[in-house]
Write a protein that holds these residues in place. Structure first.
Motif, PDB file in Angstrom:
ATOM      1  N   ARG A 180      -7.052   5.223   2.787  1.00 36.86           N
ATOM      2  CA  ARG A 180      -5.812   5.926   2.457  1.00 36.86           C
ATOM      3  C   ARG A 180      -4.631   5.124   2.981  1.00 36.86           C
ATOM      4  O   ARG A 180      -4.746   4.342   3.903  1.00 36.86           O
ATOM      5  N   LEU A 181      -3.464   5.360   2.359  1.00 28.92           N
ATOM      6  CA  LEU A 181      -2.230   4.699   2.796  1.00 28.92           C
ATOM      7  C   LEU A 181      -1.809   5.237   4.157  1.00 28.92           C
ATOM      8  O   LEU A 181      -1.971   6.426   4.461  1.00 28.92           O
ATOM      9  N   THR A 182      -1.240   4.356   4.931  1.00 31.76           N
ATOM     10  CA  THR A 182      -0.673   4.816   6.202  1.00 31.76           C
ATOM     11  C   THR A 182       0.610   5.567   5.894  1.00 31.76           C
ATOM     12  O   THR A 182       1.142   5.508   4.781  1.00 31.76           O
ATOM     13  N   ALA A 183       1.164   6.252   6.892  1.00 33.43           N
ATOM     14  CA  ALA A 183       2.407   7.016   6.708  1.00 33.43           C
ATOM     15  C   ALA A 183       3.554   6.087   6.330  1.00 33.43           C
ATOM     16  O   ALA A 183       4.384   6.418   5.475  1.00 33.43           O
ATOM     17  N   GLU A 184       3.600   4.900   6.940  1.00 33.50           N
ATOM     18  CA  GLU A 184       4.659   3.933   6.627  1.00 33.50           C
ATOM     19  C   GLU A 184       4.533   3.440   5.183  1.00 33.50           C
ATOM     20  O   GLU A 184       5.534   3.340   4.468  1.00 33.50           O
TER      21      GLU A 184
ATOM     22  N   GLU B 148       3.059   4.970   2.666  1.00 32.30           N
ATOM     23  CA  GLU B 148       3.359   6.066   1.760  1.00 32.30           C
ATOM     24  C   GLU B 148       4.865   6.293   1.653  1.00 32.30           C
ATOM     25  O   GLU B 148       5.403   6.530   0.565  1.00 32.30           O
ATOM     26  N   ALA B 149       5.578   6.198   2.782  1.00 32.79           N
ATOM     27  CA  ALA B 149       7.043   6.360   2.784  1.00 32.79           C
ATOM     28  C   ALA B 149       7.684   5.233   1.977  1.00 32.79           C
ATOM     29  O   ALA B 149       8.612   5.462   1.177  1.00 32.79           O
ATOM     30  N   ARG B 150       7.196   4.020   2.154  1.00 31.59           N
ATOM     31  CA  ARG B 150       7.747   2.864   1.416  1.00 31.59           C
ATOM     32  C   ARG B 150       7.506   3.029  -0.083  1.00 31.59           C
ATOM     33  O   ARG B 150       8.385   2.748  -0.899  1.00 31.59           O
ATOM     34  N   LEU B 151       6.304   3.510  -0.469  1.00 29.15           N
ATOM     35  CA  LEU B 151       5.975   3.727  -1.877  1.00 29.15           C
ATOM     36  C   LEU B 151       6.871   4.787  -2.482  1.00 29.15           C
ATOM     37  O   LEU B 151       7.386   4.621  -3.595  1.00 29.15           O
ATOM     38  N   ASN B 152       7.085   5.901  -1.763  1.00 29.55           N
ATOM     39  CA  ASN B 152       7.973   6.959  -2.251  1.00 29.55           C
ATOM     40  C   ASN B 152       9.392   6.446  -2.402  1.00 29.55           C
ATOM     41  O   ASN B 152      10.104   6.818  -3.347  1.00 29.55           O
ATOM     42  N   GLU B 153       9.815   5.577  -1.477  1.00 30.40           N
ATOM     43  CA  GLU B 153      11.156   4.986  -1.548  1.00 30.40           C
ATOM     44  C   GLU B 153      11.297   4.125  -2.787  1.00 30.40           C
ATOM     45  O   GLU B 153      12.285   4.187  -3.519  1.00 30.40           O
ATOM     46  N   LEU B 154      10.255   3.328  -3.087  1.00 32.78           N
ATOM     47  CA  LEU B 154      10.292   2.443  -4.273  1.00 32.78           C
ATOM     48  C   LEU B 154      10.239   3.246  -5.570  1.00 32.78           C
ATOM     49  O   LEU B 154      10.861   2.855  -6.563  1.00 32.78           O
ATOM     50  N   LEU B 155       9.510   4.340  -5.548  1.00 30.72           N
ATOM     51  CA  LEU B 155       9.402   5.176  -6.733  1.00 30.72           C
ATOM     52  C   LEU B 155      10.617   6.103  -6.900  1.00 30.72           C
ATOM     53  O   LEU B 155      10.753   6.739  -7.941  1.00 30.72           O
ATOM     54  N   GLY B 156      11.468   6.159  -5.915  1.00 31.56           N
ATOM     55  CA  GLY B 156      12.677   6.944  -5.993  1.00 31.56           C
ATOM     56  C   GLY B 156      12.457   8.413  -5.731  1.00 31.56           C
ATOM     57  O   GLY B 156      13.149   9.249  -6.269  1.00 31.56           O
ATOM     58  N   LYS B 157      11.500   8.743  -4.945  1.00 35.90           N
ATOM     59  CA  LYS B 157      11.244  10.148  -4.636  1.00 35.90           C
ATOM     60  C   LYS B 157      11.971  10.534  -3.384  1.00 35.90           C
ATOM     61  O   LYS B 157      12.070   9.973  -2.398  1.00 35.90           O
TER      62      LYS B 157
END
Length: 148
Positions: free
Chosen positions: A133-137, A139-148
């Motif tokens: 699974r993705l780490t918290a960091e 996952e946060a970076r992915l959400n930032e890139l996806l614009g969530k």
């Protein structure tokens, strides 16, 4: 209409190599001879039965089959006699025996082996596809890139 007639006459037809002088007068014996001849391979042509071949050896074998039938041999005795002289290769469909077990069993064995190889390959590939699974960091970076 004339084109159709031309095509009919030019169309290849099945040419049997049995000469009229080879045909037995008894229709029952001739039928048996044809049946046996269809099971025997021409040793010269190799992909034709002796019934379809024009080779001299095929003619000799056709005459031998007819001679044995006239002398009272059964179909099995005729085939056994010819196999004893020329080997199993003379049969278009080899018999199942100790000598031909590999010949008959190899396709099934290869199919089973190939199926097992596919199962093993699929399981290994599926095992590699499941990651951590993705780490918290991350996952946060992915959400930032996806614009969530």
């Amino acid at each position: 209409m004339s084109l159709l007639l031309i095509l009919v006459f030019l169309a290849p037809t099945a040419a049997f190599a049995v000469n009229p002088d080879e045909v037995l007068p008894d229709p029952a014996l001739e039928t048996r001879a044809r049946t046996i001849s269809a099971e025997l391979r021409c040793m010269v042509c190799q992909n034709q039965s002796i019934d379809d071949s024009n080779a001299d050896l095929a003619r000799d074998l056709r005459l031998l089959v007819r001679k044995r039938l006239v002398n009272g041999d059964t179909d099995r005795q005729v085939l056994d006699y010819i196999v004893s002289r020329y080997g199993e290769f003379v049969l278009l469909k080899p018999r199942l025996s100790d000598k031909t077990l590999l010949l008959w069993g190899a396709p099934a064995a290869l199919l089973v082996f190939g199926g097992l190889a596919l199962v093993v390959y699929a399981r290994r590939r599926a095992g590699k596809a499941t990651g951590t699974r993705l780490t918290a960091e991350e996952e946060a970076r992915l959400n930032e890139l996806l614009g969530k």
